[in-house]
Scaffold this motif. Structure first.
Motif, PDB file in Angstrom:
ATOM      1  N   ILE A 206       0.838  -1.206   0.000  1.00  0.00           N
ATOM      2  CA  ILE A 206       0.000   0.000   0.000  1.00  0.00           C
ATOM      3  C   ILE A 206       0.871   1.253   0.000  1.00  0.00           C
ATOM      4  O   ILE A 206       0.643   2.191  -0.775  1.00  0.00           O
ATOM      5  N   PHE A 207       1.888   1.287   0.862  1.00  0.00           N
ATOM      6  CA  PHE A 207       2.784   2.441   0.924  1.00  0.00           C
ATOM      7  C   PHE A 207       3.569   2.603  -0.373  1.00  0.00           C
ATOM      8  O   PHE A 207       3.731   3.721  -0.889  1.00  0.00           O
ATOM      9  N   LEU A 214      -0.127   5.961  -7.260  1.00  0.00           N
ATOM     10  CA  LEU A 214      -1.516   5.496  -7.238  1.00  0.00           C
ATOM     11  C   LEU A 214      -2.298   6.238  -6.153  1.00  0.00           C
ATOM     12  O   LEU A 214      -1.761   6.564  -5.086  1.00  0.00           O
ATOM     13  N   SER A 215      -3.572   6.501  -6.404  1.00  0.00           N
ATOM     14  CA  SER A 215      -4.417   7.171  -5.422  1.00  0.00           C
ATOM     15  C   SER A 215      -4.942   6.160  -4.417  1.00  0.00           C
ATOM     16  O   SER A 215      -4.867   4.939  -4.632  1.00  0.00           O
ATOM     17  N   CYS A 216      -5.513   6.678  -3.330  1.00  0.00           N
ATOM     18  CA  CYS A 216      -6.092   5.796  -2.311  1.00  0.00           C
ATOM     19  C   CYS A 216      -7.217   4.950  -2.907  1.00  0.00           C
ATOM     20  O   CYS A 216      -7.356   3.765  -2.589  1.00  0.00           O
ATOM     21  N   ASN A 221      -9.350  -0.220  -4.758  1.00  0.00           N
ATOM     22  CA  ASN A 221      -9.993  -1.051  -5.787  1.00  0.00           C
ATOM     23  C   ASN A 221      -9.209  -2.342  -6.012  1.00  0.00           C
ATOM     24  O   ASN A 221      -9.802  -3.408  -6.235  1.00  0.00           O
ATOM     25  N   ARG A 222      -7.908  -2.267  -5.960  1.00  0.00           N
ATOM     26  CA  ARG A 222      -7.084  -3.466  -6.128  1.00  0.00           C
ATOM     27  C   ARG A 222      -7.310  -4.471  -4.997  1.00  0.00           C
ATOM     28  O   ARG A 222      -7.249  -5.677  -5.200  1.00  0.00           O
ATOM     29  N   LEU A 223      -7.576  -3.941  -3.805  1.00  0.00           N
ATOM     30  CA  LEU A 223      -7.743  -4.797  -2.628  1.00  0.00           C
ATOM     31  C   LEU A 223      -9.205  -5.114  -2.320  1.00  0.00           C
ATOM     32  O   LEU A 223      -9.483  -5.860  -1.383  1.00  0.00           O
ATOM     33  N   ALA A 224     -10.113  -4.517  -3.103  1.00  0.00           N
ATOM     34  CA  ALA A 224     -11.554  -4.621  -2.813  1.00  0.00           C
ATOM     35  C   ALA A 224     -11.888  -4.046  -1.444  1.00  0.00           C
ATOM     36  O   ALA A 224     -12.732  -4.563  -0.703  1.00  0.00           O
TER      37      ALA A 224
END
Length: 394
Positions: A206-207, A214-216, A221-224
């Motif tokens: 994530i970091f 990439l935005s939050c 969205n990648r992690l649902a």
């Protein structure tokens, strides 16, 4: 003939009342909480039951109902079995209630007084507190001094709350982690806080994704997940090795409402870092540069209520240009109350406090402020020690 009819009606009335009274049966109420101590035999559920049933048998009181709340404090009335008993009383099924002592019903002396002197008599219920010698069906000295016992029960709950809070603070300052929950990526093994390797990789990713641009929302969205969860992770200093404790505390021992404390009162507990301090600092700078300033609640957040519909008012923006708007108006448009500048509310609070000789800063509002009620015409400042007369809105 008329006299006979009247006599018949009178006899029928007496019979009808008597038959209704027989439907009202006896009940015992048992409560045990952690504050009483599960190992204390004199307070155990079995001992309470034995004491009450023996008393009922001796005094020929038939018991048909038993209500038990275990592991719940007497400072709250939100108890499943207690509320069930209240409903049975309101429906007319119970005429007598036995408790070991009045603290089983409540440790709030104001509420205990309301129950004994108003609520039970209003519903025609005889209340017997065996250990206290209280019986509302007779006149006795014990009934007259129950208020003193109620105050002592309330004081006991307050004292226990203070001791528990002090013990927690002492453990925190001694280097123990008292947090009930841990951030995503950590787990507890006895008194040790360890890193969950699988989840820690997600945190690092994530970091890294955020640093790469990439935005939050894209990361979420990648992690649902949702973007708010991602942002909380990115802004949590625990991942750089600093788990913050004592960020909130209960409003008081009778309420579950929590208030946010100023950062100066936070306690930093060291944990194993998942990312470097440099990477964490870089992400905080990027968040601020991207317009997502580090979120900090307004000093009045949680205190402001709409006087029109009673809903809590949502505060947006900072102290300088923020506004408070009724949450019902904001979400559904069902309230006509106008929004108000936070600066107006802050000035009103400061004025009242200054008049009372209180000159402390915003960080200590929670010590004095109870709530603020906003109507289209007035702001009413409610302090913990008095209520201010409504001030006109300009």
């Amino acid at each position: 003939m008329i006299i006979h009819i009247k006599q018949f009606i009178f006899v029928y009335f007496v019979f009808k009342v008597a038959s209704l009274d027989t439907k009202k049966k006896g009940a015992i109420y048992l409560r045990l909480s952690r504050e009483d101590g599960k190992e204390t035999e004199s307070e155990s559920i079995s001992n309470q039951r034995r004491l009450l049933l023996q008393f009922a048998q001796t005094h020929e009181i038939p018991i048909h109902y038993e209500f038990i709340d275990e592991g719940i404090s007497g400072t709250t009335q939100n108890r499943k079995s207690l509320q069930k008993m209240y409903r049975a009383i309101e429906d007319g099924y119970i005429g007598t209630v036995l408790v070991k002592d009045l603290s089983r019903l409540s440790r709030n002396f104001i509420h205990t007084g309301e129950l004994v002197e108003e609520w039970f008599p209003k519903h025609g219920v005889r209340l017997i507190s065996v250990a206290d010698g209280v019986d509302t069906s007779i006149v006795s000295p014990s009934n007259d001094i129950f208020a003193i016992r109620a105050v002592m029960d309330d004081w006991y709950a307050r004292d226990i709350s203070r001791k528990v809070r002090a013990a927690i603070r002492t453990k925190q300052r001694a280097g123990f982690c008292t947090s009930a929950t841990l951030p995503f990526g950590y787990y507890r093994n006895a008194d040790e806080i360890l890193i969950d390797a699988e989840r820690a990789e997600i945190v690092r990713r994530i970091f890294e994704d955020y640093v790469s641009g990439l935005s939050c929302r894209e990361i979420a969205n990648r992690l649902a997940w949702n973007d708010a969860t991602v942002r909380r992770i990115l802004m949590n200093p625990a991942y750089a090795g600093r788990l913050l404790l004592h960020k909130t505390e209960k409003y008081n021992y009778k309420s579950n409402r929590r208030i946010r404390l100023p950062e100066s009162e936070y306690i930093s507990f060291p944990v194993k870092p998942i990312i470097s301090e440099q990477q964490f600092a870089q992400v905080q700078q990027m968040i601020a540069a991207n317009g997502h300033r580090i979120y900090q609640k307004h000093a009045l957040a949680g205190f402001v209520y709409c006087a029109v519909c009673g809903s809590q008012m949502h505060i947006s923006g900072n102290a300088a240009d923020g506004r408070a708007i009724c949450s019902m108006r904001k979400r559904f448009g069902t309230c006509s109350a106008p929004s108000v500048k936070c600066s107006v509310l802050t000035d009103a609070v400061k004025k009242v406090l200054n008049e009372d000789g209180v000159h402390e800063g915003e960080r200590n509002y929670h010590r004095y402020l109870s709530c603020i009620r906003v109507s289209p015409e007035h702001i009413t400042i409610c302090l913990k020690y008095r209520i201010q007369k409504p001030a006109a809105l300009e």
